[in-house]
Structures are given as structure tokens and as C-alpha cells.
Design a protein around this motif. Structure first.
Motif, PDB file in Angstrom:
ATOM      1  N   THR A 166       0.852  -1.180   0.000  1.00  0.00           N
ATOM      2  CA  THR A 166       0.000   0.000   0.000  1.00  0.00           C
ATOM      3  C   THR A 166       0.897   1.243   0.000  1.00  0.00           C
ATOM      4  OG1 THR A 166      -1.903   1.047   1.091  1.00  0.00           O
ATOM      5  CG2 THR A 166      -0.224   0.070   2.528  1.00  0.00           C
ATOM      6  N   ALA A 167       0.324   2.412   0.247  1.00  0.00           N
ATOM      7  CA  ALA A 167       1.092   3.655   0.313  1.00  0.00           C
ATOM      8  C   ALA A 167       0.267   4.706   1.034  1.00  0.00           C
ATOM      9  CB  ALA A 167       1.467   4.158  -1.084  1.00  0.00           C
ATOM     10  N   ASN A 168       0.960   5.652   1.650  1.00  0.00           N
ATOM     11  CA  ASN A 168       0.236   6.700   2.370  1.00  0.00           C
ATOM     12  C   ASN A 168      -0.624   7.544   1.432  1.00  0.00           C
ATOM     13  OD1 ASN A 168       2.317   8.091   1.104  1.00  0.00           O
ATOM     14  ND2 ASN A 168       2.920   9.265   2.918  1.00  0.00           N
ATOM     15  N   ALA A 169      -0.164   7.722   0.199  1.00  0.00           N
ATOM     16  CA  ALA A 169      -0.863   8.607  -0.737  1.00  0.00           C
ATOM     17  C   ALA A 169      -2.081   7.957  -1.384  1.00  0.00           C
ATOM     18  CB  ALA A 169       0.104   9.080  -1.826  1.00  0.00           C
ATOM     19  N   TYR A 170      -2.257   6.651  -1.238  1.00  0.00           N
ATOM     20  CA  TYR A 170      -3.424   6.007  -1.832  1.00  0.00           C
ATOM     21  C   TYR A 170      -4.674   6.455  -1.084  1.00  0.00           C
ATOM     22  CZ  TYR A 170      -0.049   2.821  -4.071  1.00  0.00           C
ATOM     23  OH  TYR A 170       0.985   2.271  -4.797  1.00  0.00           O
ATOM     24  N   GLU A 171      -5.404   7.330  -1.744  1.00  0.00           N
ATOM     25  CA  GLU A 171      -6.627   7.913  -1.164  1.00  0.00           C
ATOM     26  C   GLU A 171      -6.357   8.572   0.181  1.00  0.00           C
ATOM     27  OE1 GLU A 171      -9.285   8.194  -3.220  1.00  0.00           O
ATOM     28  OE2 GLU A 171      -7.674   7.353  -4.459  1.00  0.00           O
ATOM     29  N   GLU A 172      -5.224   9.288   0.244  1.00  0.00           N
ATOM     30  CA  GLU A 172      -4.850  10.079   1.422  1.00  0.00           C
ATOM     31  C   GLU A 172      -4.885   9.243   2.707  1.00  0.00           C
ATOM     32  OE1 GLU A 172      -7.581  13.364   1.207  1.00  0.00           O
ATOM     33  OE2 GLU A 172      -6.267  14.476  -0.134  1.00  0.00           O
ATOM     34  N   GLY A 173      -4.394   8.027   2.597  1.00  0.00           N
ATOM     35  CA  GLY A 173      -4.293   7.169   3.771  1.00  0.00           C
ATOM     36  C   GLY A 173      -5.413   6.166   3.938  1.00  0.00           C
ATOM     37  N   LYS A 174      -6.486   6.301   3.182  1.00  0.00           N
ATOM     38  CA  LYS A 174      -7.630   5.394   3.356  1.00  0.00           C
ATOM     39  C   LYS A 174      -7.263   3.951   3.030  1.00  0.00           C
ATOM     40  CE  LYS A 174     -11.780   4.150   4.306  1.00  0.00           C
ATOM     41  NZ  LYS A 174     -12.924   4.352   3.401  1.00  0.00           N
ATOM     42  N   ALA A 175      -6.423   3.745   2.019  1.00  0.00           N
ATOM     43  CA  ALA A 175      -6.038   2.381   1.659  1.00  0.00           C
ATOM     44  C   ALA A 175      -5.282   1.712   2.804  1.00  0.00           C
ATOM     45  CB  ALA A 175      -5.189   2.384   0.390  1.00  0.00           C
ATOM     46  N   GLU A 176      -4.422   2.467   3.488  1.00  0.00           N
ATOM     47  CA  GLU A 176      -3.704   1.907   4.638  1.00  0.00           C
ATOM     48  C   GLU A 176      -4.683   1.502   5.739  1.00  0.00           C
ATOM     49  OE1 GLU A 176       0.729   3.896   4.723  1.00  0.00           O
ATOM     50  OE2 GLU A 176      -0.927   5.093   5.523  1.00  0.00           O
ATOM     51  N   ILE A 177      -5.679   2.330   5.971  1.00  0.00           N
ATOM     52  CA  ILE A 177      -6.677   2.025   7.014  1.00  0.00           C
ATOM     53  C   ILE A 177      -7.413   0.734   6.679  1.00  0.00           C
ATOM     54  CG2 ILE A 177      -8.837   2.793   8.056  1.00  0.00           C
ATOM     55  CD1 ILE A 177      -7.788   5.691   7.739  1.00  0.00           C
ATOM     56  N   VAL A 178      -7.870   0.605   5.425  1.00  0.00           N
ATOM     57  CA  VAL A 178      -8.619  -0.591   5.005  1.00  0.00           C
ATOM     58  C   VAL A 178      -7.753  -1.836   5.150  1.00  0.00           C
ATOM     59  CG1 VAL A 178      -9.692  -1.731   3.032  1.00  0.00           C
ATOM     60  CG2 VAL A 178     -10.144   0.696   3.462  1.00  0.00           C
ATOM     61  N   LEU A 179      -6.498  -1.751   4.707  1.00  0.00           N
ATOM     62  CA  LEU A 179      -5.602  -2.906   4.806  1.00  0.00           C
ATOM     63  C   LEU A 179      -5.347  -3.276   6.263  1.00  0.00           C
ATOM     64  CD1 LEU A 179      -3.700  -4.964   3.499  1.00  0.00           C
ATOM     65  CD2 LEU A 179      -1.907  -3.208   3.538  1.00  0.00           C
ATOM     66  N   GLY A 180      -5.058  -2.278   7.081  1.00  0.00           N
ATOM     67  CA  GLY A 180      -4.789  -2.543   8.489  1.00  0.00           C
ATOM     68  C   GLY A 180      -5.962  -3.186   9.201  1.00  0.00           C
ATOM     69  N   GLU A 181      -7.171  -2.715   8.894  1.00  0.00           N
ATOM     70  CA  GLU A 181      -8.371  -3.303   9.514  1.00  0.00           C
ATOM     71  C   GLU A 181      -8.509  -4.773   9.147  1.00  0.00           C
ATOM     72  OE1 GLU A 181     -11.219   0.721   9.588  1.00  0.00           O
ATOM     73  OE2 GLU A 181     -11.389  -0.747   7.967  1.00  0.00           O
ATOM     74  N   ALA A 182      -8.273  -5.104   7.890  1.00  0.00           N
ATOM     75  CA  ALA A 182      -8.454  -6.478   7.440  1.00  0.00           C
ATOM     76  C   ALA A 182      -7.417  -7.428   8.036  1.00  0.00           C
ATOM     77  CB  ALA A 182      -8.382  -6.539   5.913  1.00  0.00           C
ATOM     78  N   LEU A 183      -6.203  -6.938   8.257  1.00  0.00           N
ATOM     79  CA  LEU A 183      -5.128  -7.807   8.735  1.00  0.00           C
ATOM     80  C   LEU A 183      -5.122  -7.995  10.248  1.00  0.00           C
ATOM     81  CD1 LEU A 183      -2.164  -6.582   6.480  1.00  0.00           C
ATOM     82  CD2 LEU A 183      -3.481  -8.717   6.251  1.00  0.00           C
ATOM     83  N   GLN A 184      -5.955  -7.259  10.953  1.00  0.00           N
ATOM     84  CA  GLN A 184      -5.943  -7.319  12.416  1.00  0.00           C
ATOM     85  C   GLN A 184      -6.217  -8.716  12.963  1.00  0.00           C
ATOM     86  OE1 GLN A 184      -5.143  -5.033  14.853  1.00  0.00           O
ATOM     87  NE2 GLN A 184      -4.346  -3.899  13.080  1.00  0.00           N
ATOM     88  N   ARG A 185      -6.952  -9.532  12.222  1.00  0.00           N
ATOM     89  CA  ARG A 185      -7.337 -10.851  12.734  1.00  0.00           C
ATOM     90  C   ARG A 185      -6.191 -11.872  12.670  1.00  0.00           C
ATOM     91  NH1 ARG A 185     -11.738 -13.364   8.598  1.00  0.00           N
ATOM     92  NH2 ARG A 185     -12.804 -11.407   9.100  1.00  0.00           N
ATOM     93  N   TYR A 186      -5.091 -11.519  11.990  1.00  0.00           N
ATOM     94  CA  TYR A 186      -4.032 -12.491  11.768  1.00  0.00           C
ATOM     95  C   TYR A 186      -2.814 -12.244  12.658  1.00  0.00           C
ATOM     96  CZ  TYR A 186      -6.870 -13.091   7.588  1.00  0.00           C
ATOM     97  OH  TYR A 186      -7.927 -13.284   6.728  1.00  0.00           O
ATOM     98  N   GLU A 187      -2.076 -13.301  12.913  1.00  0.00           N
ATOM     99  CA  GLU A 187      -0.831 -13.202  13.665  1.00  0.00           C
ATOM    100  C   GLU A 187       0.120 -12.274  12.927  1.00  0.00           C
ATOM    101  OE1 GLU A 187       2.020 -13.522  16.420  1.00  0.00           O
ATOM    102  OE2 GLU A 187       0.058 -14.499  16.615  1.00  0.00           O
ATOM    103  N   ARG A 188       0.673 -11.299  13.653  1.00  0.00           N
ATOM    104  CA  ARG A 188       1.488 -10.266  12.997  1.00  0.00           C
ATOM    105  C   ARG A 188       2.681 -10.847  12.250  1.00  0.00           C
ATOM    106  NH1 ARG A 188       3.515  -7.607  10.048  1.00  0.00           N
ATOM    107  NH2 ARG A 188       4.301  -5.474  10.156  1.00  0.00           N
ATOM    108  N   SER A 189       3.268 -11.904  12.779  1.00  0.00           N
ATOM    109  CA  SER A 189       4.458 -12.466  12.138  1.00  0.00           C
ATOM    110  C   SER A 189       4.157 -13.194  10.838  1.00  0.00           C
ATOM    111  CB  SER A 189       5.152 -13.437  13.096  1.00  0.00           C
ATOM    112  OG  SER A 189       4.292 -14.529  13.417  1.00  0.00           O
ATOM    113  N   SER A 190       2.866 -13.387  10.524  1.00  0.00           N
ATOM    114  CA  SER A 190       2.502 -14.203   9.366  1.00  0.00           C
ATOM    115  C   SER A 190       2.365 -13.410   8.073  1.00  0.00           C
ATOM    116  CB  SER A 190       1.191 -14.945   9.644  1.00  0.00           C
ATOM    117  OG  SER A 190       0.098 -14.039   9.748  1.00  0.00           O
TER     118      SER A 190
END
Length: 324
Positions: A50-74
Motif C-alpha cells: 500500500t502507500a500513504n498517498a493512496y486515497e490520502e491514507g484510506k487504503a492503509e486504514i482498510v488494509l490494516g483493519e483487514a489484517l488485524q485478525r491475523y498473527e502479525r508475524s505471518s
């Protein structure tokens, strides 16, 4: 899924990665974006870009929300900075101030304690390279990022950065993220060689040329109504591909793929992965089914004869360079 080391580092990334440019936080609703990310993870994709500039940070938020359920090391998260994130004179570029501030902002949006791969989204001619490299090295020392990379840097810029890094005894740059696909091949001139010589892996974006290498666009035909080319918010990056000579070439590639019992997207991805120095091809997806089809490319080994036939087809548009 299969995995490759990112350059000479010990970091292993899936041969197919999932990106969020022009999709998550923009053209794809959040629920569907989460479904795509979850399906990618289930299929073994561990590399998410992703990137900070993708929709002014919205893409990072969406990705982060989706990955929260998984083990960070994975999983491995890559994000980038360079483009403006505000109107102020210091809210862009690769200055130490912007790098440090945007790293913190990306961590907050992603909901992470650290970023696996932090990349300079473009080269910044206004900032001394030493300043940029020192700032990235400090972020590694602080544990906020694990590795640093660049995106769309020229061979000369990469060589200069490598030289400075060695002189200053800084940690290595392990990746470059260029555009690369059957139609847009500029990195073959010198970027691939320079990167390979200096231990940098390529994590390439737009491997399907924004959907052109799926065969959905035909010569002398209307653009499909549900395609990126028909969407005014995304078509600025695709229209220059839609020349009749290019689309005629794509039709020949599609015929070859059909003869091999493959989809054109699978053929295109397997072709990229056949090149030395490629660590991962970053796909975009607006539906989970697209990911399911594309990940099959990792099991395809193209013969020398097929690679030669592809080269002969592509020779017809040699030198093609889309407008950017």
C-alpha cells in the motif's frame, strides 16, 4: 503459494502480492476489499502493498483493519511515502522531517507497531540522498521499520544510493518497486541488472497492465462498462495502453495462453516470475475470484519455446512506452 527472498535479505515474500492502488479505499467498497484481503491470505499471499498517498491514507486504514485478525508475524506489509499528504511545504518528498512524520502516521493508520518494508515512492531531487538514507536507517534502528526500499528509481539513482550506504555503513536497501509487465519493460535495460548486482529484489506493480493483459479490451471495440478504462476516476493510467496495435498484440498473447490452457493473466504473471531478480508480482483485485485465478501462476513453468514465442509477439510493439 511459493515464496522468494526479497533481494539478498532474509525476508521471504509470496510470489504474488496484493496491492491497493486504485482499488481499496477508492473504487472498491471496504467490505469487498476485506473479502479480497482475507481470500489472498487464505491462498498463501503474505505480501501486502500500500502507500500513504493512496486515497490520502484510506487504503492503509482498510488494509490494516483487514489484517488485524491475523498473527502479525505471518504477513509482510509494505507501504511508501513521497507524494503530498497536505498543502504545507514539508508535507511531501523525502526529507528527514517528512519521512519520520509519515512513518508514524502510516503506523497509526495501519494499526501496527512496525512496518516490514518502507519504500521511497519516487526519487526526490530536492533532498540530499544522505539525509534520506540516514532517516531510513534511523527508523530501522528504532524498530519502526524492518527494511527499506525504493520505487521507480533509475539505475543511476540506485547505484548512487548503494554507494552512499556503503560509505556511511548504513543498512542496505533491499527492494525496488517498478512498473513491469509484458508491455512496459524499461527495467530490462539496466535497472534489473543493477538491482541484482546490489542484492535488491523487484516487487513489481501493474503486472497485468491495469487489466489490459487479461484480454478484456479488444481492438476497435467499446470499453467494457465495468472496467477501469470506463471509470473516470481510474482510467488516467490505462488509456495509453489502449492502442489498436497494442491490443492486437494482446489478442495474439491471449490465443497463445488459450493454446496452453491458461488465462492470459496467468501467462502474463508466469512470464514475469520467469525473470531473474523478481521477488513478487503485485496484483490488484476487486473480487476474490480474480485472486484465485491469478495465484495459479506460481505453479506455471513456461518452456523456452513459449518464452521465445512471447518475445516474437512482443517484438511487434518493441519500444512501446505508455504516457505517464
Amino acid at each position: 503459494m511459493k515464496y522468494r527472498k526479497l533481494g539478498n535479505s532474509g525476508l521471504k515474500v509470496s510470489e504474488i502480492g496484493l496491492g491497493s492502488w486504485l482499488t481499496y479505499g477508492k473504487a472498491v467498497n471496504d467490505h469487498t476489499a476485506h473479502d479480497c484481503i482475507h481470500r489472498a491470505y487464505e491462498l498463501g499471499i503474505n505480501f501486502f502493498d500500500t502507500a500513504n498517498a493512496y486515497e490520502e491514507g484510506k487504503a492503509e486504514i482498510v488494509l490494516g483493519e483487514a489484517l488485524q485478525r491475523y498473527e502479525r508475524s505471518s504477513y509482510v506489509v509494505a507501504t511508501k511515502l513521497f507524494f503530498p499528504m497536505g498543502q504545507g511545504p514539508n508535507e511531501r518528498g523525502l526529507s528527514r522531517k517528512h519521512i519520520i512524520e509519515q512513518c508514524d502516521a502510516s503506523l497509526k493508520r495501519l494499526g501496527l507497531d512496525y512496518i516490514d518494508l518502507y519504500q521511497c515512492h519516487r526519487f526526490d531531487p530536492e533532498v540530499p540522498m544522505e539525509e534520506t538514507l540516514y532517516a531510513l536507517d534511523d527508523l530501522v534502528r528504532q524498530g519502526k521499520i524492518l527494511y527499506a526500499g525504493v520505487s521507480e528509481w533509475s539505475a543511476a539513482q540506485i547505484e548512487k544510493a548503494v554507494g552512499i550506504r556503503k560509505d556511511l555503513h548504513l543498512r542496505p536497501i533491499i527492494s525496488n518497486q517498478p512498473i513491469y509487465n509484458m508491455l512496459e519493460r524499461y527495467i530490462e535495460e539496466d535497472v534489473l541488472q543493477v538491482s541484482n548486482e546490489n542484492g535488491m529484489g523487484q516487487v513489481v506493480f501493474s503486472p497485468l497492465a491495469q487489466g489490459v493483459l487479461t484480454g478484456k479490451y479488444k481492438p476497435n471495440a467499446e470499453k467494457p462498462s465495468d472496467s477501469r478504462a470506463a471509470n473516470d476516476s481510474t482510467n488516467f493510467v490505462i488509456n495509453s495502453y489502449l492502442r489498436n496495435d497494442v491490443l492486437q498484440c494482446v489478442e495474439k498473447l491471449n490465443t497463445l495462453a488459450t493454446d496452453l490452457d491458461l488465462s492470459l493473466s496467468q501467462l502474463s504473471l508466469a512470464w514475469i516470475l520467469s525473470h531473474e531478480g523478481i521477488s513478487s508480482a503485485i496484483i490488484g483485485a476487486s473480487r476474490p475470484q480474480q485472486i484465485e485465478e491469478n495465484v495459479k501462476a506460481v505453479d506455471i513453468e513456461l518452456s523456452k519455446e513459449t518464452l521465445q514465442e512471447i518475445d516474437e509477439i512482443l517484438e511487434e510493439i518493441k519500444g512501446f512506452a505508455p504516457l505517464r
